[in-house]
Write an enzyme that holds these catalytic residues in place. Structure first.
Site, mmCIF file in Angstrom:
data_model
loop_
_atom_site.group_PDB
_atom_site.id
_atom_site.type_symbol
_atom_site.label_atom_id
_atom_site.label_comp_id
_atom_site.label_asym_id
_atom_site.label_seq_id
_atom_site.Cartn_x
_atom_site.Cartn_y
_atom_site.Cartn_z
ATOM 1 N N LYS A 8 41.102 7.294 -25.098
ATOM 2 C CA LYS A 8 41.975 8.414 -25.443
ATOM 3 C C LYS A 8 43.377 7.890 -25.783
ATOM 4 C CE LYS A 8 43.490 12.981 -24.707
ATOM 5 N NZ LYS A 8 43.398 14.269 -24.081
ATOM 6 N N HIS A 40 34.650 20.921 -29.811
ATOM 7 C CA HIS A 40 35.620 21.865 -29.242
ATOM 8 C C HIS A 40 35.760 23.163 -30.017
ATOM 9 C CE1 HIS A 40 36.564 18.734 -26.470
ATOM 10 N NE2 HIS A 40 37.527 19.430 -25.913
ATOM 11 N N ARG A 70 43.622 12.193 -34.436
ATOM 12 C CA ARG A 70 43.371 12.769 -33.100
ATOM 13 C C ARG A 70 42.321 13.885 -33.146
ATOM 14 N NH1 ARG A 70 47.795 13.976 -28.261
ATOM 15 N NH2 ARG A 70 46.318 14.917 -26.812
ATOM 16 N N HIS A 75 35.257 24.705 -18.807
ATOM 17 C CA HIS A 75 35.590 24.190 -20.137
ATOM 18 C C HIS A 75 34.619 23.065 -20.531
ATOM 19 C CE1 HIS A 75 37.880 22.849 -23.582
ATOM 20 N NE2 HIS A 75 37.948 21.634 -23.077
ATOM 21 N N GLU A 132 33.208 15.662 -20.837
ATOM 22 C CA GLU A 132 34.308 15.038 -21.606
ATOM 23 C C GLU A 132 34.222 13.512 -21.527
ATOM 24 O OE1 GLU A 132 36.315 16.602 -23.640
ATOM 25 O OE2 GLU A 132 37.057 18.487 -22.808
ATOM 26 N N GLU A 174 48.477 15.016 -33.465
ATOM 27 C CA GLU A 174 47.274 15.470 -34.171
ATOM 28 C C GLU A 174 47.532 15.839 -35.636
ATOM 29 O OE1 GLU A 174 44.396 17.513 -31.645
ATOM 30 O OE2 GLU A 174 43.925 18.788 -33.346
ATOM 31 N N ASN A 210 38.408 16.412 -30.929
ATOM 32 C CA ASN A 210 37.999 17.821 -30.902
ATOM 33 C C ASN A 210 36.514 18.002 -31.174
ATOM 34 O OD1 ASN A 210 40.652 18.538 -30.454
ATOM 35 N ND2 ASN A 210 41.121 18.738 -32.636
ATOM 36 N N LYS A 267 49.004 17.065 -24.387
ATOM 37 C CA LYS A 267 48.778 18.428 -24.874
ATOM 38 C C LYS A 267 48.950 19.383 -23.699
ATOM 39 C CE LYS A 267 45.628 18.066 -28.802
ATOM 40 N NZ LYS A 267 44.275 18.382 -29.282
ATOM 41 N N HIS A 270 35.588 26.309 -27.726
ATOM 42 C CA HIS A 270 36.649 27.304 -27.513
ATOM 43 C C HIS A 270 36.146 28.708 -27.861
ATOM 44 C CE1 HIS A 270 40.103 24.109 -27.746
ATOM 45 N NE2 HIS A 270 39.440 24.103 -26.603
ATOM 46 N N ARG A 314 64.245 23.131 -22.136
ATOM 47 C CA ARG A 314 63.808 22.264 -23.247
ATOM 48 C C ARG A 314 63.215 20.939 -22.779
ATOM 49 N NH1 ARG A 314 68.856 23.685 -25.651
ATOM 50 N NH2 ARG A 314 68.593 25.484 -26.977
HETATM 51 P P1 NAD Z 1 40.120 23.689 -13.456
HETATM 52 O O1 NAD Z 1 41.466 23.156 -13.558
HETATM 53 O O2 NAD Z 1 39.943 25.150 -13.522
HETATM 54 O O3 NAD Z 1 39.436 23.138 -12.135
HETATM 55 C C1 NAD Z 1 38.147 23.563 -11.793
HETATM 56 C C2 NAD Z 1 38.098 24.091 -10.346
HETATM 57 O O4 NAD Z 1 38.168 22.999 -9.448
HETATM 58 C C3 NAD Z 1 39.256 24.983 -9.986
HETATM 59 O O5 NAD Z 1 38.789 26.036 -9.172
HETATM 60 C C4 NAD Z 1 40.173 24.067 -9.174
HETATM 61 O O6 NAD Z 1 40.979 24.762 -8.253
HETATM 62 C C5 NAD Z 1 39.171 23.221 -8.463
HETATM 63 N N1 NAD Z 1 39.606 21.893 -8.065
HETATM 64 C C6 NAD Z 1 40.431 21.056 -8.710
HETATM 65 N N2 NAD Z 1 40.451 19.855 -8.103
HETATM 66 C C7 NAD Z 1 39.642 19.956 -7.041
HETATM 67 C C8 NAD Z 1 39.245 19.049 -6.032
HETATM 68 N N3 NAD Z 1 39.631 17.774 -6.051
HETATM 69 N N4 NAD Z 1 38.412 19.486 -5.073
HETATM 70 C C9 NAD Z 1 37.952 20.764 -5.077
HETATM 71 N N5 NAD Z 1 38.269 21.643 -6.026
HETATM 72 C C10 NAD Z 1 39.104 21.255 -6.988
HETATM 73 O O7 NAD Z 1 39.176 23.087 -14.608
HETATM 74 P P2 NAD Z 1 39.138 21.675 -15.331
HETATM 75 O O8 NAD Z 1 37.753 21.536 -15.790
HETATM 76 O O9 NAD Z 1 39.749 20.614 -14.545
HETATM 77 O O10 NAD Z 1 40.099 21.891 -16.595
HETATM 78 C C11 NAD Z 1 39.802 22.788 -17.629
HETATM 79 C C12 NAD Z 1 41.039 23.093 -18.414
HETATM 80 O O11 NAD Z 1 41.540 21.891 -18.999
HETATM 81 C C13 NAD Z 1 40.821 24.061 -19.541
HETATM 82 O O12 NAD Z 1 41.811 25.038 -19.528
HETATM 83 C C14 NAD Z 1 40.949 23.218 -20.787
HETATM 84 O O13 NAD Z 1 41.401 23.946 -21.881
HETATM 85 C C15 NAD Z 1 41.932 22.174 -20.341
HETATM 86 N N6 NAD Z 1 41.881 20.921 -21.113
HETATM 87 C C16 NAD Z 1 43.038 20.437 -21.595
HETATM 88 C C17 NAD Z 1 43.043 19.252 -22.303
HETATM 89 C C18 NAD Z 1 44.337 18.674 -22.772
HETATM 90 O O14 NAD Z 1 44.324 17.694 -23.522
HETATM 91 N N7 NAD Z 1 45.465 19.198 -22.349
HETATM 92 C C19 NAD Z 1 41.860 18.550 -22.517
HETATM 93 C C20 NAD Z 1 40.680 19.073 -21.996
HETATM 94 C C21 NAD Z 1 40.709 20.271 -21.289
HETATM 95 N N1 GLY Z 2 41.435 17.060 -25.627
HETATM 96 C C1 GLY Z 2 41.739 16.779 -26.985
HETATM 97 C C2 GLY Z 2 43.032 16.061 -27.163
HETATM 98 O O1 GLY Z 2 43.702 15.734 -26.214
HETATM 99 O O2 GLY Z 2 43.426 15.831 -28.275
#
Ligand code: NAD
Ligand code: GLY
Length: 537
Positions: free
Chosen positions: A401, A422, A415, A439, A358, A411, A419, A316, A426, A294
């Site tokens: 943010k 988005h 918030r 993404h 972003e 949200e 999106n 999130k 998605h 938890r």
């Molecule tokens: P990712 O985490 O897949 O990273 C992209 C690639 O870069 C991967 O292959 C990773 O291994 C590599 N990598 C990471 N850091 C590196 C570095 N310093 N040097 C070399 N390679 C590196 O993709 P992302 O774009 O970082 O994240 C996308 C994800 O984030 C999606 O799943 C999306 O839904 C999520 N997201 C979440 C939120 C949230 O609020 N929680 C907001 C936006 C996006």
């Molecule tokens: N990436 C959208 C949020 O964090 O609300």
């Protein structure tokens, strides 16, 4: 040199002391009121008379967003500027904040000698000033140095501040902001070369006990040892869990494997999951930290631009399901975020540009000055070079943010502005197959398509659509998605988790800096906008 911001009530000498201090330290002198007058081409009194205080405060917010993107300045802020905590956050993040204060009787003397400030007209006695200062106590409660200009001359005040500034550590590169939500209060530290401070930062925020570094093979090879060394130097017992690299592994299966690891390592609720990686690692690690027993502590160490500017901040967490993206998750805030921009040097160009989507989105919807700042620096827009500009852009993005997350952590309304783009994004990711698009690329396509549709509906202006295209098309140019058609994207949208019944609502950009929430877009209009966007690649 880091900026010096002078805050405090009118009449405390912010302009006189500020101008002299800037001369003494060879810094530029900026008055937020002058920036507002120049931007609106009106005097402050005229803005108050014609548009009212609310409009003035909006202009003041934009002025503070703009001036805090620069350094080497003494910034004299309007007396009420820090009543808005968002302004105070930006000033605290980018400046040494000096509060000037004086006894209300002294201030009354000075103000009645001829202030033309609109609010001065209502201050008819020292008691009125004392009352207003009391109303604004939160606005004047956070500072690095306080100087009473009621008991010292301008020259003495300048001397005290200048000496204090010169005695400070020249820690220009690291920017720090604080988030305070009902679930957690935490710091986001942004800088270059700060991965080595991870362990000490974790200690400083009260973490102890076992830690589990959660990463993937790619990132672990590059930065795992540095993170582990920092953790062990700070006395943390550290084990490692590596998930497979890729969006397609952001699943419950991965989460289950991680739960087993947590159990084998005898982690407990005092333990800390340290997410070292991009948004995928951060989302899964956050989900584990939010659900195992938890809830355990979570520290985000984002290593992609996207994770630095967006996913590591705000709590999130989620995994994808076959029927939709991020469909299972929890809100779980980190205890700390440490964003070391040096890690961006190994990121692929494609991932860097995906993160830029972003970052530009935050500028577009919440901070037009940030958008201008980025668009006027094409070199940082398209590829990473180590620069102070990027440190500041990332920190500003985290700050907008943070403003939204503090106001609406889970949200319930506001918030939703984050999106923007988005819903289509998605759906594009689902229709294309997870892992095929970054993404951020999907977000860029989503913002273009949603703004195009909003333009057809008369919501987004032509100018806004033009800006959106200029910002986001370069980030996705050359993407090849010949098998993806608009109808399958629109079909995938029906599984969006934000839908209510079978109605899908969008947050669309009306103008730069303004988003309208809860917009239902006609299906044909949307399909055509998505088709135009895909055809434009
Ligand atoms: P990712 O985490 O897949 O990273 C992209 C690639 O870069 C991967 O292959 C990773 O291994 C590599 N990598 C990471 N850091 C590196 C570095 N310093 N040097 C070399 N390679 C590196 O993709 P992302 O774009 O970082 O994240 C996308 C994800 O984030 C999606 O799943 C999306 O839904 C999520 N997201 C979440 C939120 C949230 O609020 N929680 C907001 C936006 C996006
Ligand atoms: N990436 C959208 C949020 O964090 O609300």
């Amino acid at each position: 040199m880091k900026n010096i911001a002078l805050i405090g009530f009118m009449g405390t000498g912010k302009s006189t002391v500020g101008a002299e201090l800037a001369r003494r330290l060879c810094l530029r002198f900026v008055e937020t009121d002058a920036v507002i007058e120049e931007a609106s081409n009106k005097s402050i009194s005229r803005i108050f008379a014609e548009e009212g205080e609310k409009a003035f405060r909006r202009l003041e917010r934009s002025a503070i967003q703009a001036v805090t993107l620069e350094d080497d300045q003494v910034i004299s802020c309007g007396g009420g500027a820090t009543v808005d905590p968002r302004n105070l956050r930006l000033l605290r993040m980018t400046c040494r904040v000096v509060l000037l204060k004086a006894d209300p009787r002294v201030l009354y003397e000075r103000i009645s000698r001829g202030s033309s400030r609109p609010l001065a007209l209502n201050l008819k006695a020292p008691e009125d000033i004392a009352r207003l200062i009391d109303d604004r106590r939160d606005a004047y409660a956070q500072y690095d140095l306080c100087v009473d200009t009621g008991i010292c001359s301008v020259e003495e005040a300048v001397e005290v501040i200048a000496e204090w500034v010169c005695s400070q550590n020249a820690d220009l590169e690291n920017l720090r902001l604080e988030l305070d939500t009902p679930l957690e209060r935490y710091s986001v530290v942004v800088g270059s070369g700060i991965l080595s401070q991870l362990g000490s930062e974790m200690r400083a925020c009260g973490l102890e006990g076992k830690s589990m570094l959660f990463s993937n093979g790619t990132v672990d090879c590059l930065y795992g040892d540095r993170a582990r060394q920092s953790l062990s130097e700070a006395g943390f017992h550290c084990s490692t869990f590596l998930m497979a690299d890729g969006e397609e592994y952001k699943t419950l299966d991965t989460a289950v494997q991680a739960y087993h690891a947590c159990n084998e390592l005898s982690l407990d609720r005092r333990s800390t999951v340290v997410a070292l990686g991009g948004g995928v690692v951060g989302d899964v690690a956050g989900f584990i930290a939010g659900t195992y027993m938890r809830g355990m502590n979570l520290v985000q160490v984002p290593t992609t631009l996207l994770a630095m500017v967006d996913s590591s901040v705000g709590g999130k967490t989620a995994v994808n399901m076959p029927f939709g993206k991020n469909m299972v998750g929890v809100f779980h805030q980190p205890r700390l975020v440490v964003a070391d921009l040096d890690t961006l040097s190994t990121l692929t160009l494609r991932d860097y540009r995906a993160g830029m989507a972003e970052l530009l989105k935050h500028g577009l919807i919440l901070n037009p000055a940030l958008l201008d700042f980025l668009m006027s620096r094409r070199e940082i827009l398209m590829s990473y070079t180590q620069s102070r500009d990027m440190v500041w852009a990332v920190a500003h993005s985290c700050a907008v943010k943070a403003d939204i997350v503090e106001a609406d952590e889970t949200e319930q309304g506001l918030r939703e502005v984050l999106n923007a783009g988005h819903t289509v994004a998605h759906a594009v990711e689902l229709a294309a197959g997870y892992g095929r698009l970054r993404h951020g690329e999907a977000v860029a396509l989503g913002i273009i398509a949603e703004t195009d549709a909003a333009n057809t509906m008369g919501i987004a202006s032509d100018r806004c659509l033009e800006v959106v295209r200029a910002c986001f098309i370069p980030l996705v140019e050359g993407l090849s998605l010949p098998d993806l058609d608009a109808s399958s994207v629109c079909q995938a949208m029906l599984s969006d988790k934000k839908k209510r019944g079978d109605r899908v609502f969008f947050s669309v950009v009306e103008e730069v800096g303004t988003v309208r929430r809860g917009v239902e877009i006609d299906r044909d209009v949307l399909r055509e906008a998505v088709a135009r966007t895909l055809a434009g690649l």
